[in-house]
Design a protein around this motif. Sequence first.
Motif, PDB file in Angstrom:
ATOM      1  N   LEU A 102      11.821   9.177  -4.312  1.00 30.02           N
ATOM      2  CA  LEU A 102      13.102   8.555  -3.979  1.00 30.02           C
ATOM      3  C   LEU A 102      13.869   9.454  -3.016  1.00 30.02           C
ATOM      4  O   LEU A 102      13.765  10.687  -3.075  1.00 30.02           O
ATOM      5  CB  LEU A 102      13.907   8.319  -5.251  1.00 30.02           C
ATOM      6  N   PRO A 103      14.647   8.855  -2.121  1.00 29.34           N
ATOM      7  CA  PRO A 103      15.371   9.654  -1.120  1.00 29.34           C
ATOM      8  C   PRO A 103      16.317  10.656  -1.779  1.00 29.34           C
ATOM      9  O   PRO A 103      16.853  10.429  -2.856  1.00 29.34           O
ATOM     10  CB  PRO A 103      16.127   8.597  -0.308  1.00 29.34           C
ATOM     11  N   LYS A 104      16.524  11.777  -1.088  1.00 28.18           N
ATOM     12  CA  LYS A 104      17.458  12.807  -1.512  1.00 28.18           C
ATOM     13  C   LYS A 104      18.714  12.711  -0.632  1.00 28.18           C
ATOM     14  O   LYS A 104      18.636  12.336   0.527  1.00 28.18           O
ATOM     15  CB  LYS A 104      16.827  14.191  -1.381  1.00 28.18           C
ATOM     16  N   PRO A 105      19.890  13.029  -1.183  1.00 29.91           N
ATOM     17  CA  PRO A 105      20.137  13.440  -2.567  1.00 29.91           C
ATOM     18  C   PRO A 105      20.226  12.228  -3.491  1.00 29.91           C
ATOM     19  O   PRO A 105      20.635  11.138  -3.077  1.00 29.91           O
ATOM     20  CB  PRO A 105      21.481  14.156  -2.475  1.00 29.91           C
ATOM     21  N   VAL A 106      19.846  12.450  -4.759  1.00 32.96           N
ATOM     22  CA  VAL A 106      19.943  11.398  -5.762  1.00 32.96           C
ATOM     23  C   VAL A 106      21.356  11.405  -6.331  1.00 32.96           C
ATOM     24  O   VAL A 106      21.881  12.471  -6.677  1.00 32.96           O
ATOM     25  CB  VAL A 106      18.915  11.625  -6.884  1.00 32.96           C
ATOM     26  N   PRO A 107      22.033  10.267  -6.421  1.00 31.22           N
ATOM     27  CA  PRO A 107      23.398  10.238  -6.969  1.00 31.22           C
ATOM     28  C   PRO A 107      23.442  10.832  -8.380  1.00 31.22           C
ATOM     29  O   PRO A 107      22.494  10.714  -9.164  1.00 31.22           O
ATOM     30  CB  PRO A 107      23.748   8.746  -6.970  1.00 31.22           C
TER      31      PRO A 107
ATOM     32  N   ALA B 112       0.817  -1.207   0.000  1.00 33.62           N
ATOM     33  CA  ALA B 112       0.000   0.000   0.000  1.00 33.62           C
ATOM     34  C   ALA B 112       0.849   1.255   0.000  1.00 33.62           C
ATOM     35  O   ALA B 112       0.374   2.331  -0.366  1.00 33.62           O
ATOM     36  CB  ALA B 112      -0.932   0.013   1.225  1.00 33.62           C
ATOM     37  N   THR B 113       2.124   1.141   0.406  1.00 36.17           N
ATOM     38  CA  THR B 113       3.062   2.263   0.385  1.00 36.17           C
ATOM     39  C   THR B 113       4.298   1.830  -0.379  1.00 36.17           C
ATOM     40  O   THR B 113       4.860   0.759  -0.100  1.00 36.17           O
ATOM     41  CB  THR B 113       3.441   2.695   1.813  1.00 36.17           C
ATOM     42  N   ALA B 114       4.712   2.622  -1.340  1.00 32.76           N
ATOM     43  CA  ALA B 114       5.834   2.220  -2.191  1.00 32.76           C
ATOM     44  C   ALA B 114       6.587   3.453  -2.650  1.00 32.76           C
ATOM     45  O   ALA B 114       6.147   4.595  -2.464  1.00 32.76           O
ATOM     46  CB  ALA B 114       5.319   1.437  -3.402  1.00 32.76           C
ATOM     47  N   TYR B 115       7.752   3.206  -3.258  1.00 29.25           N
ATOM     48  CA  TYR B 115       8.556   4.270  -3.848  1.00 29.25           C
ATOM     49  C   TYR B 115       8.179   4.451  -5.325  1.00 29.25           C
ATOM     50  O   TYR B 115       7.598   3.561  -5.943  1.00 29.25           O
ATOM     51  CB  TYR B 115      10.044   3.940  -3.746  1.00 29.25           C
ATOM     52  N   GLU B 116       8.560   5.599  -5.868  1.00 31.18           N
ATOM     53  CA  GLU B 116       8.412   5.811  -7.303  1.00 31.18           C
ATOM     54  C   GLU B 116       9.181   4.732  -8.073  1.00 31.18           C
ATOM     55  O   GLU B 116      10.280   4.344  -7.677  1.00 31.18           O
ATOM     56  CB  GLU B 116       8.955   7.189  -7.701  1.00 31.18           C
ATOM     57  N   GLN B 117       8.587   4.239  -9.149  1.00 34.31           N
ATOM     58  CA  GLN B 117       9.177   3.240 -10.047  1.00 34.31           C
ATOM     59  C   GLN B 117       9.351   1.860  -9.402  1.00 34.31           C
ATOM     60  O   GLN B 117       9.872   0.953 -10.034  1.00 34.31           O
ATOM     61  CB  GLN B 117      10.541   3.712 -10.568  1.00 34.31           C
TER      62      GLN B 117
ATOM     63  N   SER C  65      24.312   2.744 -10.949  1.00 31.68           N
ATOM     64  CA  SER C  65      23.713   3.181  -9.689  1.00 31.68           C
ATOM     65  C   SER C  65      22.207   2.992  -9.762  1.00 31.68           C
ATOM     66  O   SER C  65      21.560   3.474 -10.698  1.00 31.68           O
ATOM     67  CB  SER C  65      24.061   4.646  -9.421  1.00 31.68           C
ATOM     68  N   TYR C  66      21.622   2.301  -8.788  1.00 29.52           N
ATOM     69  CA  TYR C  66      20.185   2.040  -8.761  1.00 29.52           C
ATOM     70  C   TYR C  66      19.677   2.134  -7.337  1.00 29.52           C
ATOM     71  O   TYR C  66      20.458   2.117  -6.367  1.00 29.52           O
ATOM     72  CB  TYR C  66      19.865   0.668  -9.362  1.00 29.52           C
ATOM     73  N   PHE C  67      18.362   2.226  -7.192  1.00 28.46           N
ATOM     74  CA  PHE C  67      17.751   2.294  -5.867  1.00 28.46           C
ATOM     75  C   PHE C  67      17.101   0.952  -5.550  1.00 28.46           C
ATOM     76  O   PHE C  67      16.324   0.418  -6.341  1.00 28.46           O
ATOM     77  CB  PHE C  67      16.693   3.394  -5.814  1.00 28.46           C
ATOM     78  N   ASN C  68      17.441   0.407  -4.381  1.00 29.60           N
ATOM     79  CA  ASN C  68      16.891  -0.869  -3.938  1.00 29.60           C
ATOM     80  C   ASN C  68      15.771  -0.603  -2.943  1.00 29.60           C
ATOM     81  O   ASN C  68      16.026  -0.191  -1.806  1.00 29.60           O
ATOM     82  CB  ASN C  68      17.990  -1.716  -3.288  1.00 29.60           C
ATOM     83  N   PRO C  69      14.504  -0.820  -3.330  1.00 24.83           N
ATOM     84  CA  PRO C  69      13.405  -0.534  -2.395  1.00 24.83           C
ATOM     85  C   PRO C  69      13.375  -1.482  -1.205  1.00 24.83           C
ATOM     86  O   PRO C  69      12.747  -1.162  -0.188  1.00 24.83           O
ATOM     87  CB  PRO C  69      12.156  -0.693  -3.269  1.00 24.83           C
ATOM     88  N   GLN C  70      14.021  -2.631  -1.307  1.00 29.74           N
ATOM     89  CA  GLN C  70      14.041  -3.561  -0.171  1.00 29.74           C
ATOM     90  C   GLN C  70      14.880  -3.006   0.984  1.00 29.74           C
ATOM     91  O   GLN C  70      14.532  -3.164   2.148  1.00 29.74           O
ATOM     92  CB  GLN C  70      14.588  -4.916  -0.626  1.00 29.74           C
TER      93      GLN C  70
END
Length: 610
Positions: free
Chosen positions: A291-296, A169-174, A395-400
């Motif tokens: 997505l969390p800031k700052p973005v790489p 029910a709660t997630a990050y962008e993409q 560089s990628y974002f891991n939602p886990q």
Amino acid sequence: MLLLVMLLSGASCFAASVRLTVQSGRGRREIGVGDLFYISYEVTNLDATPEKPATVPGAKVMYFERTGQSSRFSSVNGKTTQSFSYTYTLTLRAQKEGQYSFGPVTVGGVKSNAVNYAIGASAASSSQGAQQNSGNARAAQGRHNSADGPKFIGKGDGNLFLKADVSRATAYEQEALVYTVKLYTTYDAIKFIGATAAPKFEGFVVEESKDISTSLSYETYQGKTYATAVIARYIIFPQMEGQLKVLGNTYTVSVDEREYYHDPFWGSMSVAKPLQLNVKPNDLTVNVKSLPKPVPANFSGGVGQFKITSTLPAQNLMSNQAASIVYAVTGTGNLKYVKLPDLNALYPAELEVYSPNPEVNANVGRNNVSGTARFDYSFMPLESGTFTIPEVTLSYFNPQTGRYETSTARGYNVTVGKGKGSEKSQTRGKMSFNPNLLPVKGDLKKTHTPYVERFSYWLFYILPVLILLGAVVYYRSYLKANADYLAVKSRRASKMARMRLKKAGICIRNNDVDNFYDEMLAALWGYVSDKLKMPTSELNRENVSGKLSERGIGEKEVKQIIDLIDECEFSKYSPASAKGDMQPVYDEGVNVINSLEDAFKQTKTAGDEK
């Protein structure tokens, strides 16, 4: 004699027949525009399948499937006969108000009856809400009291419904989310499931998964056991932060409902009757976080879990000869949106890199989208020597884990020998700039008028504006002139009459006497109807004479057209021997219409002068 009567009765019972019935999508209530309703085909003792009609008056054809079958046996004096029947259901959506008729249809050489139905205005939303609250409470009783055939039961009656779920029910962008639609039912058999529309994903990119249930399983929900099946599964990727909605779509489900009754001879028995339901899953809301800031700075746009590898087929190269290197990104997530860094900024200046040919091989599974994205880069060494191809970091974002992570592809050392042609000449030489000024052609002028200050430049903009204004004025005048349909017909009455007289002239050449007088009457009556703006139901000699006199037409012209109409009608119904020459009648018709047209113009001119 009694035996003969029984045999004839049995034969008539088992005769082939086709029967049509209409059932509203709201029980006994009138069909409204936008409502679903059904026409049932009951085909008895026929081994033939009816065809799906291409069109049905006033409605759009949605589905056509077989929804039931039955058979029975009869034994008279030791002779056993069998009767069987099939039920086919045609699902329709009402589109236009009116009284309509459908049929008869022919199945296997047997013709059915015709059915009549009325389509009224669409129901107001308030009345729909009130009926929905009470409809579920009366659903079971209504099914047993109404006529045989498919029934409409809003969102189900507790024995069949759909439930939509999303993995988080709660997630990050993409971030990849799983949206499933599960069917819950207690009915004996499900014959058909079809979506009448697609679900609406507001702010999501969608990948449809084929991983759905092929058989029923059992589950206890709110203290009741249901047969369940996943009938739809989507992998969705939210594209923005905020509260994003997923709106469920409507499904049409055909099932068999078991009805029980007591037979004096056989005892307790049951029979399956077809039932058609329109059901809709619940809507959902997903809370999407940015997505969390700052973005790489080198963020690839990937959200999921990825790994990057590289492959260099050859490490001994020649200058001015193309080579290739392949980067492969594997993992799960929004694989199609992963981008690699700019390799021209990473590679040595002596290696010129060209745009890649990306190839994505993605598999939409049960819980995510996985696969491989292949980036095939071509590059060309411009000089001989030894160079280092650096490591490439993804560089990628891991939602886990909720963190930005990296994966690195190995680098290479390449040895470049001297190839054909001078080094740097074929690529960098083309990019060099000659500082020497080119010779000036023509005489230089001290004064220069910019093109934007010339009349020809502004004329290029003025002409389209004038053309547009002229088109608007013409179109408005055209709409005004043709707003009154009867007035338009009145202006074109003479033209239409001449077209009909032309058909009468063809009949003269073909010596077609009967059709000649039909065309003459059509030309005369049609001219009067169009010119006087009178409906055909009011056309008679008295009304026409009165209307012509009111318009200021002289008695002579009125008498001419009435006499000519009488002559044509008399000749039309008289014996062939009594029919006169057609040419004089034709000439008289032309003269009468021309005379009336002149008289109308004179009366109009007189009215304008006043």
